[in-house]
Design a protein around this motif. Structure first.
Motif, mmCIF file in Angstrom:
data_model
loop_
_atom_site.group_PDB
_atom_site.id
_atom_site.type_symbol
_atom_site.label_atom_id
_atom_site.label_comp_id
_atom_site.label_asym_id
_atom_site.label_seq_id
_atom_site.Cartn_x
_atom_site.Cartn_y
_atom_site.Cartn_z
ATOM 1 N N GLY A 20 -52.682 -22.909 44.373
ATOM 2 C CA GLY A 20 -52.717 -21.531 44.831
ATOM 3 C C GLY A 20 -51.319 -21.001 45.056
ATOM 4 N N HIS A 114 -58.914 -24.556 44.173
ATOM 5 C CA HIS A 114 -58.107 -23.333 44.208
ATOM 6 C C HIS A 114 -58.292 -22.680 45.573
ATOM 7 C CE1 HIS A 114 -57.345 -19.030 42.542
ATOM 8 N NE2 HIS A 114 -56.369 -19.453 43.297
ATOM 9 N N ASP A 116 -57.895 -19.707 47.371
ATOM 10 C CA ASP A 116 -57.813 -18.327 46.898
ATOM 11 C C ASP A 116 -57.925 -17.363 48.070
ATOM 12 O OD1 ASP A 116 -57.639 -16.301 45.024
ATOM 13 O OD2 ASP A 116 -59.733 -16.436 44.407
ATOM 14 N N ARG A 148 -56.321 -17.863 37.112
ATOM 15 C CA ARG A 148 -57.407 -18.491 37.858
ATOM 16 C C ARG A 148 -58.072 -19.554 36.983
ATOM 17 N NH1 ARG A 148 -57.806 -15.759 42.407
ATOM 18 N NH2 ARG A 148 -56.878 -13.683 42.456
ATOM 19 N N ALA A 155 -62.919 -26.263 38.797
ATOM 20 C CA ALA A 155 -62.274 -26.122 40.099
ATOM 21 C C ALA A 155 -63.267 -25.660 41.163
ATOM 22 C CB ALA A 155 -61.126 -25.120 40.016
ATOM 23 N N VAL A 157 -63.417 -23.291 44.158
ATOM 24 C CA VAL A 157 -62.666 -22.136 44.643
ATOM 25 C C VAL A 157 -63.067 -21.893 46.092
ATOM 26 C CG1 VAL A 157 -62.145 -19.687 44.317
ATOM 27 C CG2 VAL A 157 -62.577 -21.160 42.327
ATOM 28 N N ASP A 159 -62.219 -19.672 49.667
ATOM 29 C CA ASP A 159 -61.597 -18.494 50.276
ATOM 30 C C ASP A 159 -60.773 -18.932 51.479
ATOM 31 O OD1 ASP A 159 -60.880 -16.100 51.458
ATOM 32 O OD2 ASP A 159 -62.937 -15.425 51.805
#
Length: 178
Positions: A20, A114, A116, A148, A155, A157, A159
């Motif tokens: 990231g 990731h 994100d 991305r 991956a 992902v 938050d």
């Protein structure tokens, strides 16, 4: 007939790469995740040569020629950890697919995560961070470079606006054997 991989035949995950932009929480989540899993954490920033750190400190983004030796060192770390059977969590921006390829991803033994988040959320974090060489001014270039992960990369992902403990629990559940 095409063979389909079954989860029970997949090798266990023994490495996590947290990717990231700067300020997304790779170091904080990485330390917590490694502690939760009983693995070792390595911050990708520690693998940058001094010239890279100075370049970023002065507000200039790295180019691919700057990144290749850094990524090669991290790829070597991942390979050695996998070969030795040591669980490892690595925080590495890995913003572009070609950088993730250079790290040896995808690999069924390595879970790409990731971290994100919204640019404004991450910008606020960077503004509150003290003692780091990466200036807030480089965040825009990081988002411009970000590719991305695709579905093929597999991956997870997450938050980063979520509670760090919840993030660690989610990643731990995704890498722990069922």
């Amino acid at each position: 007939m095409e063979q389909v991989a079954h989860p029970e035949s997949a090798p266990p995950v023994s490495a996590v790469v947290l990717m990231g932009v700067c300020g997304c929480g790779k170091s904080e989540i990485g330390r917590r995740l490694a502690a939760a899993l009983g693995w070792t954490f390595h911050d990708g920033d520690d693998f940058h040569p001094p010239a890279n750190v100075e370049k970023m400190r002065s507000g200039r983004p790295l180019d691919d020629d700057d990144r290749w030796p850094w990524l090669d060192a991290l790829a070597r770390l991942l390979r050695e950890s996998l070969a030795d059977g040591r669980g490892v969590v690595v925080g590495c921006s890995a913003l572009a697919r070609r950088y993730r390829d250079r790290l040896g991803l995808p690999d069924a033994r390595i879970r790409l995560v990731h971290l994100d988040g919204a640019a404004e959320t991450i910008r606020k974090r960077l503004e509150q961070r003290a003692g780091h060489f990466m200036p807030t001014t480089l965040l825009e270039s990081q988002f411009a470079t970000l590719e991305r992960p695709t579905e093929a990369e597999g991956a997870l992902v997450v938050d980063v606006g979520t509670d760090p403990d919840a993030i660690v629990r989610r990643i731990s559940a995704a890498v722990s054997p069922r």
